[in-house]
Design a protein around this motif. Sequence first.
Motif, PDB file in Angstrom:
ATOM      1  N   THR A  71      32.554  20.736  -0.207  1.00 12.07           N
ATOM      2  CA  THR A  71      31.615  21.313  -0.182  1.00 12.07           C
ATOM      3  C   THR A  71      30.796  20.439   0.590  1.00 12.07           C
ATOM      4  O   THR A  71      29.305  20.997   0.180  1.00 12.07           O
ATOM      5  N   SER A  72      30.514  19.311   1.246  1.00 10.05           N
ATOM      6  CA  SER A  72      29.543  18.852   1.477  1.00 10.05           C
ATOM      7  C   SER A  72      29.072  19.132   3.078  1.00 10.05           C
ATOM      8  O   SER A  72      27.469  19.327   2.486  1.00 10.05           O
ATOM      9  N   CYS A  73      29.859  19.900   3.258  1.00 11.19           N
ATOM     10  CA  CYS A  73      28.955  20.865   4.349  1.00 11.19           C
ATOM     11  C   CYS A  73      29.106  22.502   3.972  1.00 11.19           C
ATOM     12  O   CYS A  73      28.945  22.748   5.326  1.00 11.19           O
ATOM     13  N   HIS A  74      30.500  22.833   3.689  1.00 13.37           N
ATOM     14  CA  HIS A  74      30.414  23.939   3.278  1.00 13.37           C
ATOM     15  C   HIS A  74      30.153  24.688   2.136  1.00 13.37           C
ATOM     16  O   HIS A  74      30.939  24.421   1.153  1.00 13.37           O
ATOM     17  N   VAL A  75      29.861  25.883   1.979  1.00 13.60           N
ATOM     18  CA  VAL A  75      30.142  26.575   1.029  1.00 13.60           C
ATOM     19  C   VAL A  75      32.047  27.153   0.637  1.00 13.60           C
ATOM     20  O   VAL A  75      32.747  27.998   1.402  1.00 13.60           O
ATOM     21  N   PRO A  76      32.499  26.964  -0.299  1.00  9.45           N
ATOM     22  CA  PRO A  76      33.239  27.340  -0.746  1.00  9.45           C
ATOM     23  C   PRO A  76      34.467  28.732  -0.657  1.00  9.45           C
ATOM     24  O   PRO A  76      35.246  28.712  -0.192  1.00  9.45           O
ATOM     25  N   THR A  77      33.477  29.211  -0.741  1.00 12.01           N
ATOM     26  CA  THR A  77      34.143  30.751  -0.896  1.00 12.01           C
ATOM     27  C   THR A  77      33.553  31.273   0.349  1.00 12.01           C
ATOM     28  O   THR A  77      34.263  32.821   0.540  1.00 12.01           O
ATOM     29  N   ARG A  84      24.393  25.493   3.945  1.00 15.37           N
ATOM     30  CA  ARG A  84      24.798  23.758   3.539  1.00 15.37           C
ATOM     31  C   ARG A  84      24.111  23.357   5.461  1.00 15.37           C
ATOM     32  O   ARG A  84      24.247  22.656   6.525  1.00 15.37           O
ATOM     33  N   PRO A  85      23.025  22.232   5.058  1.00 16.25           N
ATOM     34  CA  PRO A  85      22.242  21.377   5.883  1.00 16.25           C
ATOM     35  C   PRO A  85      23.771  19.597   6.939  1.00 16.25           C
ATOM     36  O   PRO A  85      23.813  19.824   7.471  1.00 16.25           O
ATOM     37  N   GLY A  86      24.667  20.035   5.313  1.00 21.22           N
ATOM     38  CA  GLY A  86      25.567  18.647   5.750  1.00 21.22           C
ATOM     39  C   GLY A  86      26.445  19.195   7.615  1.00 21.22           C
ATOM     40  O   GLY A  86      26.498  18.783   8.020  1.00 21.22           O
ATOM     41  N   LYS A  87      26.497  20.745   7.409  1.00 22.87           N
ATOM     42  CA  LYS A  87      27.292  21.308   8.549  1.00 22.87           C
ATOM     43  C   LYS A  87      27.208  21.101   9.147  1.00 22.87           C
ATOM     44  O   LYS A  87      27.274  20.858  10.443  1.00 22.87           O
ATOM     45  N   VAL A  88      25.499  21.329   9.192  1.00 29.30           N
ATOM     46  CA  VAL A  88      25.298  21.184  11.046  1.00 29.30           C
ATOM     47  C   VAL A  88      24.756  19.843  11.224  1.00 29.30           C
ATOM     48  O   VAL A  88      24.445  19.572  12.200  1.00 29.30           O
TER      49      VAL A  88
END
Length: 137
Positions: A71-77, A84-88
Motif C-alpha cells: 500500500t505504500s505504492c498501490h491502492v489496494p482495491t 499514489r506518489p510512491g508508485k510514481v
Amino acid sequence: MTPEQRAARRDSLSLVRATTVANLLATIAGREDQPAGQVFKNVQLMKDMPAKRFLIAMDSTFARALSRDCTSCHVPTDYADDSRPGKVRARIMIAMMNAINTEHLTKMPAGRGGNTPMINCMTCHRGNGNPGNAILP
C-alpha cells in the motif's frame, strides 16, 4: 527504532506482503507464466517478465529493500491506479537503477565470478524508505 523494533516491523511487513502476494497469485492462477503486461493493467516497466516473477520481484526486491508493504505504492482495491506518489517515485527509481546498471556499470571490469557489477534497491536503501537514513554495515 531499536534494532529489535525494526526486526519486528520487518517480520510483520513480510507477513502482510506474503499474504498479499499469495492472494494475487490465486487471482492469476493459470496465467503465472504469461507476461506481466498482459496479466496486469498499467504495467509500464518489466512488462515482459512472467507475472509470477513480477509479483515476487515486487515483494522480495522492491518492498523488502524499503521495508514497506504494497500500500505504500498501490491502492489496494486498484493496483493499476497511479494516484499514489510512491508508485510514481518507484518507477523513476527503477528507471534510474536500470540506467546505472546498463549504461554505467557495464563499463566496469568484471567483478567476482566474472559478472558485471549491478545495483538494486537494497544497494542504497538497505531496508529503509529513505536511503539517507539507512543503517550502514
